[in-house]
Write a protein that holds these residues in place. Structure first.
Motif, mmCIF file in Angstrom:
data_model
loop_
_atom_site.group_PDB
_atom_site.id
_atom_site.type_symbol
_atom_site.label_atom_id
_atom_site.label_comp_id
_atom_site.label_asym_id
_atom_site.label_seq_id
_atom_site.Cartn_x
_atom_site.Cartn_y
_atom_site.Cartn_z
ATOM 1 N N GLU A 187 10.639 20.601 20.746
ATOM 2 C CA GLU A 187 9.597 21.593 20.920
ATOM 3 C C GLU A 187 8.220 20.997 20.621
ATOM 4 O OE1 GLU A 187 7.553 25.037 21.747
ATOM 5 O OE2 GLU A 187 9.622 24.480 22.232
ATOM 6 N N ALA A 188 8.137 20.174 19.578
ATOM 7 C CA ALA A 188 6.860 19.551 19.224
ATOM 8 C C ALA A 188 6.379 18.630 20.339
ATOM 9 C CB ALA A 188 7.002 18.775 17.917
ATOM 10 N N LEU A 189 7.283 17.857 20.939
ATOM 11 C CA LEU A 189 6.903 16.983 22.046
ATOM 12 C C LEU A 189 6.467 17.797 23.265
ATOM 13 C CD1 LEU A 189 8.120 14.771 20.237
ATOM 14 C CD2 LEU A 189 9.255 13.841 22.261
ATOM 15 N N ALA A 190 7.227 18.851 23.572
ATOM 16 C CA ALA A 190 6.888 19.680 24.732
ATOM 17 C C ALA A 190 5.530 20.345 24.555
ATOM 18 C CB ALA A 190 7.977 20.729 24.945
ATOM 19 N N THR A 191 5.257 20.828 23.349
ATOM 20 C CA THR A 191 3.980 21.474 23.075
ATOM 21 C C THR A 191 2.828 20.483 23.200
ATOM 22 O OG1 THR A 191 5.014 23.086 21.602
ATOM 23 C CG2 THR A 191 2.653 22.727 21.336
ATOM 24 N N ALA A 192 3.001 19.285 22.627
ATOM 25 C CA ALA A 192 1.936 18.284 22.662
ATOM 26 C C ALA A 192 1.642 17.828 24.085
ATOM 27 C CB ALA A 192 2.319 17.088 21.794
ATOM 28 N N ARG A 193 2.675 17.789 24.922
ATOM 29 C CA ARG A 193 2.528 17.227 26.262
ATOM 30 C C ARG A 193 2.329 18.283 27.344
ATOM 31 N NH1 ARG A 193 7.577 12.861 25.767
ATOM 32 N NH2 ARG A 193 6.641 11.583 24.113
ATOM 33 N N ARG A 194 2.196 19.539 26.944
ATOM 34 C CA ARG A 194 2.168 20.626 27.929
ATOM 35 C C ARG A 194 0.942 20.557 28.834
ATOM 36 N NH1 ARG A 194 3.642 25.103 24.793
ATOM 37 N NH2 ARG A 194 5.770 24.456 25.284
ATOM 38 N N SER A 195 -0.225 20.333 28.271
ATOM 39 C CA SER A 195 -1.440 20.325 29.095
ATOM 40 C C SER A 195 -1.967 18.905 29.281
ATOM 41 C CB SER A 195 -2.509 21.230 28.472
ATOM 42 O OG SER A 195 -2.760 20.859 27.122
ATOM 43 N N MET A 196 -2.373 18.274 28.177
ATOM 44 C CA MET A 196 -2.841 16.889 28.262
ATOM 45 C C MET A 196 -1.689 15.962 27.898
ATOM 46 S SD MET A 196 -6.638 17.291 26.591
ATOM 47 C CE MET A 196 -7.086 15.584 26.939
ATOM 48 N N ALA A 197 -0.939 15.556 28.909
ATOM 49 C CA ALA A 197 0.256 14.734 28.701
ATOM 50 C C ALA A 197 -0.106 13.269 28.920
ATOM 51 C CB ALA A 197 1.368 15.170 29.644
ATOM 52 N N VAL A 244 0.808 -1.227 0.000
ATOM 53 C CA VAL A 244 0.000 0.000 0.000
ATOM 54 C C VAL A 244 0.839 1.274 0.000
ATOM 55 C CG1 VAL A 244 -1.825 -1.232 1.213
ATOM 56 C CG2 VAL A 244 -0.243 0.200 2.535
ATOM 57 N N ALA A 245 2.181 1.161 0.067
ATOM 58 C CA ALA A 245 3.053 2.341 0.109
ATOM 59 C C ALA A 245 2.675 3.203 1.321
ATOM 60 C CB ALA A 245 2.997 3.111 -1.202
ATOM 61 N N SER A 246 2.175 4.430 1.105
ATOM 62 C CA SER A 246 1.666 5.274 2.198
ATOM 63 C C SER A 246 2.724 5.609 3.247
ATOM 64 C CB SER A 246 0.447 4.619 2.881
ATOM 65 O OG SER A 246 -0.607 4.467 1.967
ATOM 66 N N ALA A 247 3.980 5.799 2.812
ATOM 67 C CA ALA A 247 5.006 6.274 3.738
ATOM 68 C C ALA A 247 4.615 7.662 4.222
ATOM 69 C CB ALA A 247 6.363 6.309 3.044
ATOM 70 N N LYS A 248 4.952 7.961 5.478
ATOM 71 C CA LYS A 248 4.513 9.249 6.024
ATOM 72 C C LYS A 248 5.335 9.663 7.231
ATOM 73 C CE LYS A 248 0.366 7.550 6.787
ATOM 74 N NZ LYS A 248 0.680 6.093 6.614
ATOM 75 N N VAL A 249 5.229 10.950 7.552
ATOM 76 C CA VAL A 249 5.751 11.517 8.795
ATOM 77 C C VAL A 249 4.557 12.106 9.537
ATOM 78 C CG1 VAL A 249 7.345 13.154 9.856
ATOM 79 C CG2 VAL A 249 7.942 12.092 7.647
ATOM 80 N N VAL A 250 4.405 11.717 10.807
ATOM 81 C CA VAL A 250 3.269 12.151 11.626
ATOM 82 C C VAL A 250 3.809 12.899 12.845
ATOM 83 C CG1 VAL A 250 1.157 11.414 12.788
ATOM 84 C CG2 VAL A 250 2.080 10.043 10.901
ATOM 85 N N ASP A 251 3.152 14.010 13.199
ATOM 86 C CA ASP A 251 3.611 14.775 14.359
ATOM 87 C C ASP A 251 2.977 14.239 15.638
ATOM 88 O OD1 ASP A 251 1.056 15.890 14.738
ATOM 89 O OD2 ASP A 251 1.634 17.891 14.057
ATOM 90 N N PRO A 252 3.380 14.743 16.813
ATOM 91 C CA PRO A 252 2.872 14.196 18.081
ATOM 92 C C PRO A 252 1.390 14.430 18.317
ATOM 93 C CG PRO A 252 4.951 15.363 18.418
ATOM 94 C CD PRO A 252 4.500 15.693 17.036
ATOM 95 N N GLY A 253 0.758 15.245 17.485
ATOM 96 C CA GLY A 253 -0.678 15.426 17.589
ATOM 97 C C GLY A 253 -1.452 14.528 16.657
#
Length: 276
Positions: A251-261, A220-229
């Motif tokens: 920074e992306a991890l810190a932002t995603a985990r700042r409130s609902m970790a 199916v291919a479908s290679a991708k990069v997904v962010d922490p959200g």
């Protein structure tokens, strides 16, 4: 701000190791020219996957984890961090494995734990998930069906993995195939697992996959990069290609985990299995 440019590949790899290495070299060169520092190649990139999921008597060539083929991959990687799948020889056993290398050698290795259908006729099963440090951050790896089990990615996240690399040879549906892979239910499952595992663990997710056909399988291919959200930053869709994205991982991890970790807010004592 320190950004990391990373890429996940969808490409066809078969039994011919020389042809495979030629394709790896081409992909590494293209990624390097684009500034990529972390590159994920598919499951079984070195030697191809099984010709079918009902048992493949021949199977791919078995390679030593410390052998010349892995050293060759390391040389090709040079200043990049590259992950690629291969069939690992370990005495009389064979493992479906993925290795992470750079020019200094092997940085990490994972043996596929979960085995679909008759894959266990060709490979022994791995028994653990562990993160490891690399020049581009702390990584964890898994292979294909491993991502169908939430515990796989969670174990890596709890071990401090900032980025998960999942390499696959994920085919389209065999029982109800869609004419267009974009409409195939196994493509939807592949994409759903990628986004869910990234989101529930609030980590960066690189998903590489085989493309084209091999034996009885249509990938199916479908290679991708997904962010922490759980948002897809780049994808190849159901075609061969390279999904490239740039992100400040910390920074992306810190932002995603700042409130609902999600990792912080776990209640492990509530997850114990009931007594029989």
């Amino acid at each position: 701000m320190t950004t990391l440019r990373m890429a996940a590949v969808a490409a066809p790899f078969g039994r011919d190791l020389e042809a495979g290495f030629a394709l790896v070299a081409q992909l590494v060169d293209a990624a390097r020219a684009d500034g990529v520092r972390l590159l994920a190649l598919p499951e079984a990139a070195l030697g191809g996957y099984l010709a079918n999921l009902d048992g493949d008597a021949e199977g791919p060539p078995a390679l030593d984890a410390d052998g010349p083929e892995i050293r060759r991959l390391s040389t090709l990687a040079g200043d990049m961090v590259v992950c690629a799948g291969f069939c690992e020889a370990a005495g009389d056993a064979r493992y479906n494995s993925v290795v992470c290398v750079n020019g200094d050698g092997v940085l990490g290795r994972h043996r596929k734990v979960h085995q679909p259908l008759s894959e266990d006729a060709s490979y022994a099963a791995g028994d653990r998930f562990a993160a490891f440090d690399t020049p581009v951050g702390r990584l964890g790896m898994m292979i294909c069906y491993d991502k169908a089990f939430p515990e796989s990615a969670r174990a890596l996240a709890l071990d401090g993995a900032e980025i998960a690399v999942c390499v696959s040879a994920w085919p389209g549906s065999r029982t109800r195939p869609a004419a267009d892979l974009a409409d195939d239910r196994w493509t939807r499952r592949f994409d759903l697992f990628d986004r869910a595992r990234a989101l529930e663990n609030q980590m960066v997710w690189l998903s590489a996959n085989q493309s084209g056909t091999f034996g009885d399988l249509r990938f199916v291919a479908s290679a991708k990069v997904v962010d922490p959200g759980g948002e897809v930053l780049a994808t190849t869709g159901v075609a061969a290609g390279m999904a490239v994205a740039e992100l400040d991982v910390r920074e992306a991890l810190a932002t995603a985990r700042r409130s609902m970790a999600h990792l912080r807010d776990r209640r492990p004592s509530a997850y114990l299995a009931p007594a029989p």
